[in-house]
Design an enzyme around this catalytic site. Sequence first.
Site, PDB file in Angstrom:
ATOM      1  N   GLU A 128       0.401  -1.043  -0.645  1.00 39.37           N
ATOM      2  CA  GLU A 128      -0.296  -0.089   0.594  1.00 39.37           C
ATOM      3  C   GLU A 128       0.986   1.716  -0.231  1.00 39.37           C
ATOM      4  O   GLU A 128       0.544   2.031  -0.818  1.00 39.37           O
ATOM      5  CB  GLU A 128      -0.985  -0.122   0.907  1.00 39.37           C
ATOM      6  CG  GLU A 128      -2.498   1.281   1.714  1.00 39.37           C
ATOM      7  CD  GLU A 128      -2.166   1.330   0.879  1.00 39.37           C
ATOM      8  OE1 GLU A 128      -2.734   1.318  -0.759  1.00 39.37           O
ATOM      9  OE2 GLU A 128      -3.929   1.262   0.940  1.00 39.37           O
ATOM     10  N   THR A 181      -4.047   8.987  -4.312  1.00 37.38           N
ATOM     11  CA  THR A 181      -4.092   8.865  -3.222  1.00 37.38           C
ATOM     12  C   THR A 181      -3.140   9.737  -2.408  1.00 37.38           C
ATOM     13  O   THR A 181      -3.516  10.857  -1.959  1.00 37.38           O
ATOM     14  CB  THR A 181      -4.381   7.557  -2.468  1.00 37.38           C
ATOM     15  OG1 THR A 181      -5.255   6.084  -3.064  1.00 37.38           O
ATOM     16  CG2 THR A 181      -3.867   7.986  -0.946  1.00 37.38           C
TER      17      THR A 181
HETATM   18  N1  HSE Z   1      -7.451   6.686   4.318  1.00 37.05           N
HETATM   19  C1  HSE Z   1      -6.877   7.177   3.348  1.00 37.05           C
HETATM   20  C2  HSE Z   1      -6.549   8.074   2.241  1.00 37.05           C
HETATM   21  C3  HSE Z   1      -7.176   5.980   1.990  1.00 37.05           C
HETATM   22  O1  HSE Z   1      -8.020   8.703   3.194  1.00 37.05           O
HETATM   23  O2  HSE Z   1      -5.708   8.594   2.094  1.00 37.05           O
HETATM   24  C4  HSE Z   1      -6.873   5.890   0.735  1.00 37.05           C
HETATM   25  O3  HSE Z   1      -5.937   4.753   0.601  1.00 37.05           O
END
Ligand code: HSE
Length: 306
Positions: A128, A181
């Site tokens: 990730e 992201t």
């Molecule tokens: N918590 C993460 C974000 C989830 O909102 O950036 C996305 O990978």
Amino acid sequence: MNEIRIFSPATVANVSCGFDVLGFCLDNIGDEMVIRKTSKKGIHITKIEGYELPFEAEKNVAGVSALALIEDAQPDCGFEIEIYKHIKPGSGVGSSSASAVGSVFGINELLGKPYNKTELTNFAMKGEALASQSEHADNIAPAIFGGFTLVKTVSPLEIIQLPTPHNLVAVIIHPQIEIKTADARALLPKEIPLQDAITQWSNVGSLIHALHTSDYELLSKSLIDVVVEPYRSQLIPHFQSVRAAALNHGALGCGISGSGPSIFSLCHGEAVAQKVVEAITNIYAKTDIPFEIYKSEINTEGIKIL
Ligand code: HSE
């Protein structure tokens, strides 16, 4: 067992108020992967269908998480990975997590399950991190554990499984634009006003209570994000109209799924969910943005062998 085929589910991270800590698992949206033991050591990605992704293990999230696992396990064999990608990268429903989770879950099964779910989450976080430049587990944990999860801490990693109230249905609209992201994280402020923090942790607390008590009204009042959504919603066309339509048609709550652009709604029951699907479809059908819309129960099992 030398080979397995698995279903690696899509997930919704953040769940409005729980940035980087809350997530839930979807039922009928996900990738398939085949993991095979080989005499040739190392990790070899031999097939990728659906979307263009790198074959080099070090550049592929499934490869990176698998490499983290075998570095620890030191097995006397290697593994081939085939990825049948159905979740579009950058869609906001845990595409990178599904890949990262799939490889470590599959290898763990083929090795006779030496690792528990928290340890698998730890390996998957390495994959990730390649995609989002941040080691967060709010998509990975629900994909591995199923249902709703809370990431208590990432160092040391501690995951809390939360109950799933009966008859909760998620509606996901995925506008076909890509939001990385890493970009959506770069947008966020480093500090927040105390009043917003108070509102947010009150909502997280009441959301957890609502899940434990199946209090749908409290759940509805808790699905509010005053910290992240005001910044990220600007990246998602028609976000406010979609949210208003979902709530007007009975959704308990509606917010950005992960880092977007997907938008999730949680509904009590299939009939409400269907109305929300229709209301949201009407909004996006009037635009020139292609979109997909899904309805899914909450997947309490998580990743599974097919
Ligand atoms: N918590 C993460 C974000 C989830 O909102 O950036 C996305 O990978």
